[in-house]
Design an enzyme around this catalytic site. Structure first.
Site, mmCIF file in Angstrom:
data_model
loop_
_atom_site.group_PDB
_atom_site.id
_atom_site.type_symbol
_atom_site.label_atom_id
_atom_site.label_comp_id
_atom_site.label_asym_id
_atom_site.label_seq_id
_atom_site.Cartn_x
_atom_site.Cartn_y
_atom_site.Cartn_z
ATOM 1 N N GLY A 120 39.652 43.780 46.757
ATOM 2 C CA GLY A 120 40.116 45.157 46.538
ATOM 3 C C GLY A 120 41.576 45.211 46.892
ATOM 4 N N ASN B 78 48.747 36.398 41.514
ATOM 5 C CA ASN B 78 47.674 37.303 41.945
ATOM 6 C C ASN B 78 46.390 37.069 41.150
ATOM 7 O OD1 ASN B 78 49.057 38.440 43.994
ATOM 8 N ND2 ASN B 78 49.337 40.444 43.074
ATOM 9 N N CYS C 248 46.789 45.548 45.222
ATOM 10 C CA CYS C 248 47.429 44.635 44.255
ATOM 11 C C CYS C 248 46.468 43.978 43.265
ATOM 12 C CB CYS C 248 48.207 43.566 45.004
ATOM 13 S SG CYS C 248 49.625 44.243 45.871
ATOM 14 N N GLU D 145 57.524 40.439 45.212
ATOM 15 C CA GLU D 145 57.177 40.322 46.630
ATOM 16 C C GLU D 145 55.769 39.745 46.777
ATOM 17 O OE1 GLU D 145 59.073 40.649 49.389
ATOM 18 O OE2 GLU D 145 57.232 39.757 50.144
HETATM 19 N N1 NAD Z 1 51.338 46.661 49.081
HETATM 20 C C1 NAD Z 1 51.435 45.347 48.951
HETATM 21 O O1 NAD Z 1 50.822 44.583 49.689
HETATM 22 C C2 NAD Z 1 52.295 44.757 47.869
HETATM 23 C C3 NAD Z 1 52.570 43.381 47.899
HETATM 24 C C4 NAD Z 1 53.380 42.840 46.916
HETATM 25 C C5 NAD Z 1 53.881 43.654 45.902
HETATM 26 N N2 NAD Z 1 53.577 44.985 45.876
HETATM 27 C C6 NAD Z 1 54.156 45.806 44.812
HETATM 28 O O2 NAD Z 1 55.244 46.546 45.363
HETATM 29 C C7 NAD Z 1 55.342 47.828 44.725
HETATM 30 C C8 NAD Z 1 55.282 48.928 45.773
HETATM 31 O O3 NAD Z 1 54.001 48.888 46.395
HETATM 32 P P1 NAD Z 1 53.690 49.678 47.753
HETATM 33 O O4 NAD Z 1 52.338 49.255 48.182
HETATM 34 O O5 NAD Z 1 54.844 49.522 48.668
HETATM 35 O O6 NAD Z 1 53.644 51.176 47.186
HETATM 36 P P2 NAD Z 1 53.605 52.539 47.992
HETATM 37 O O7 NAD Z 1 52.887 53.492 47.137
HETATM 38 O O8 NAD Z 1 53.149 52.282 49.399
HETATM 39 O O9 NAD Z 1 55.137 52.981 48.076
HETATM 40 C C9 NAD Z 1 55.918 53.388 46.997
HETATM 41 C C10 NAD Z 1 56.920 54.401 47.504
HETATM 42 O O10 NAD Z 1 57.865 54.692 46.471
HETATM 43 C C11 NAD Z 1 58.217 56.051 46.588
HETATM 44 N N3 NAD Z 1 58.846 56.507 45.330
HETATM 45 C C12 NAD Z 1 58.257 56.704 44.134
HETATM 46 N N4 NAD Z 1 59.180 57.119 43.231
HETATM 47 C C13 NAD Z 1 60.372 57.163 43.883
HETATM 48 C C14 NAD Z 1 61.701 57.505 43.490
HETATM 49 N N5 NAD Z 1 61.979 57.889 42.236
HETATM 50 N N6 NAD Z 1 62.669 57.444 44.407
HETATM 51 C C15 NAD Z 1 62.408 57.074 45.681
HETATM 52 N N7 NAD Z 1 61.159 56.731 46.118
HETATM 53 C C16 NAD Z 1 60.159 56.765 45.219
HETATM 54 C C17 NAD Z 1 56.925 56.758 46.942
HETATM 55 O O11 NAD Z 1 57.142 58.020 47.522
HETATM 56 C C18 NAD Z 1 56.303 55.741 47.925
HETATM 57 O O12 NAD Z 1 56.681 56.032 49.259
HETATM 58 C C19 NAD Z 1 54.192 47.864 43.717
HETATM 59 O O13 NAD Z 1 54.672 47.468 42.467
HETATM 60 C C20 NAD Z 1 53.217 46.844 44.259
HETATM 61 O O14 NAD Z 1 52.413 46.297 43.243
HETATM 62 C C21 NAD Z 1 52.815 45.550 46.846
#
Ligand code: NAD
Length: 445
Positions: A260, A211, A263, A151
């Site tokens: 910061g 990134n 990511c 993503e």
């Molecule tokens: N935040 C961003 O801008 C962004 C952008 C691109 C990619 N990413 C990637 O996407 C991924 C998720 O990032 P995020 O910021 O959404 O994380 P986040 O911490 O906001 O959300 C992760 C969610 O997963 C849930 N979770 C964990 N284990 C679980 C399980 N076994 N079953 C069900 N739910 C579970 C947690 O409770 C949490 O709500 C990461 O790898 C991140 O690097 C994030």
């Protein structure tokens, strides 16, 4: 088409809501019962512009549901996305894949019909292979394939980014998985979203390389900004002139206090670990990580030095002074505080015995436990009352047109440190402040 999203954080929730908006039938699953209860009650667990409306509309239309129960949530899904966190592993900087693997084990126990499992989480090269192995070892009754679909959305502009992406990257060698993923993203073809099919490993690496490149671009202009200060050039003009070259492009050339967020810091570290383990180090990213890390505290020192210079006292004698810190989140339009430069800046000031009064339009609730010694204010003006320096650390729109005359009346010492180059020096100086920017004023004068 039914889609299940495992993990309903920034990425899972935005992706799930957007897929539902495209007309798919989506279930967002999360193991956090409070998050799911809030979502079912129409309360968003994160701040993201437009998200509450998108989620509300699609939930009411019956296309978007939330549950903690993975078994029922994935029932009948043609694609299951894994969108759980992949934070830095404590101690070594590798990506912590325990959440991803835990989901793989749970899926192995519950899949009953053929399904494509898609890693949307940012995961190191080879993670797709490991997920496939975990599920295959459990000998599930149904056929499955594992694809990678990183993503690229940006917090603060996540919905627009998801619906109008620069590109969609899909990593799979399986023709059935490719067909299913085409179906998932078909609604975007109308917008002519470019889609790149590649191998799973290449797809996983595309995310980290992207990134790392962006982090490098930011760090590059930050160091150029320091040079601008040394030679009496203006970094905004330099960045503009450099960015007009189409091969370079003007984005991510805004000098500031360092990158910061959720990511770049963890993804650059994880890439370094993968590269190191494979005997193929990426030295340029090693330098970027080091430079960025030291820059955050250096910004705190920049504030202290501005103050000391104005008062004609040594920098170590600033104990008892007070700073108004405007902006805490790592960027505007989010409440995300993960690795925000403001944390290191505030700590540097506190370490020097300087009290910090902060204000942020959305981030204060998340920030409070991360900076217990910082006092939170109800407005930028309350923060400025009696302050010895006003510091802009995040370029929220709310800080772009501050009433400088009012702030000048409120502060004790008229020092304005603009770590995001939001203001023109003439404007701020015209209100009687001493003004410090990033890379626009010579430090040799
Ligand atoms: N935040 C961003 O801008 C962004 C952008 C691109 C990619 N990413 C990637 O996407 C991924 C998720 O990032 P995020 O910021 O959404 O994380 P986040 O911490 O906001 O959300 C992760 C969610 O997963 C849930 N979770 C964990 N284990 C679980 C399980 N076994 N079953 C069900 N739910 C579970 C947690 O409770 C949490 O709500 C990461 O790898 C991140 O690097 C994030």
């Amino acid at each position: 088409m039914k889609i299940a999203m495992v993990g309903s954080g920034y990425v899972g929730l935005v992706s799930g809501a957007c897929f539902a908006d495209f007309g798919h039938d989506v279930v967002c699953i999360d193991k956090d019962p409070d998050k799911i209860a809030a979502l079912n009650a129409g309360i968003m667990p994160i701040y993201e512009p437009g998200l509450a409306e998108l989620v509300g509309n699609n939930a009411r239309a019956g296309r978007l549901a939330f549950t903690t129960d993975l078994a029922s949530g994935i029932e009948g899904a043609a694609a299951i996305f894994i969108a759980v966190g992949t934070p830095s592993r404590r101690g070594d900087g590798h990506a912590d894949l325990s959440f991803v693997y835990a989901v793989a084990h749970e899926l192995a126990a519950h899949i009953k019909t053929p399904v494509v499992i898609v890693t949307k989480s940012t995961v190191p090269v080879g993670t797709g292979d490991a997920v496939e192995r975990i599920i295959a070892d459990a000998s599930p009754p149904a056929r499955f394939a594992v694809a990678s679909n990183p993503e690229f959305l940006r917090e603060g502009a996540a919905i627009g980014d998801f619906k109008r992406p620069d590109r969609i990257v899909i990593g799979t060698d399986d023709s059935w998985a490719r067909q299913v993923m085409n179906e998932v993203y078909r609604p975007l073809f109308l917008n002519k979203a470019p889609i790149l099919f590649t191998s799973r490993r290449s797809s996983e690496l595309i995310k980290y390389a992207s990134n790392a490149f962006l982090a490098t671009k930011i760090t590059f202009i930050n160091e150029v900004a320091d040079l601008c200060e040394a030679v009496g050039a203006n970094v905004q003009d330099v960045a503009h002139g450099v960015g007009m070259d189409k091969r370079i492009g003007g984005k991510f050339l805004h000098a500031g206090p360092g990158y910061g967020g959720s990511c770049f810091p963890k993804d650059t570290l994880a890439l370094l670990k993968t590269a190191e383990d494979c005997g193929s180090p990426i030295r340029i990213v090693e330098a970027v990580v080091k430079v960025n890390e030291s820059r955050k505290r250096a910004m705190g020192r920049k504030v202290i030095e501005s103050l000391a210079r104005h008062l004609g006292q040594p920098a170590h004698a600033m104990r008892g002074r007070r700073v108004a810190l405007l902006g805490l989140t790592f960027k505007p339009n989010t409440d995300d505080m993960r690795d925000a430069p403001s944390i290191a800046i505030a700590q540097t000031l506190l370490d020097a015995g300087i009290a910090v009064m902060a204000y942020d339009p959305e981030g204060m609730d998340v920030a409070r436990p991360l900076m217990p010694e910082v006092t939170m204010a109800g407005s930028p003006y309350e923060a400025a009352e009696g302050a010895d320096a006003v510091v802009i650390a995040t370029e929220w729109d709310a800080f772009r047109a501050l009433d400088l005359a009012r702030i000048r009346d409120l502060v004790r010492t008229p020092i304005f440190v603009d770590l995001r180059n939001v203001y023109s020096s003439e404007d701020v100086r015209a209100h009687g402040f001493e003004y410090t920017s990033i890379g626009r004023e010579s430090n040799r004068m």
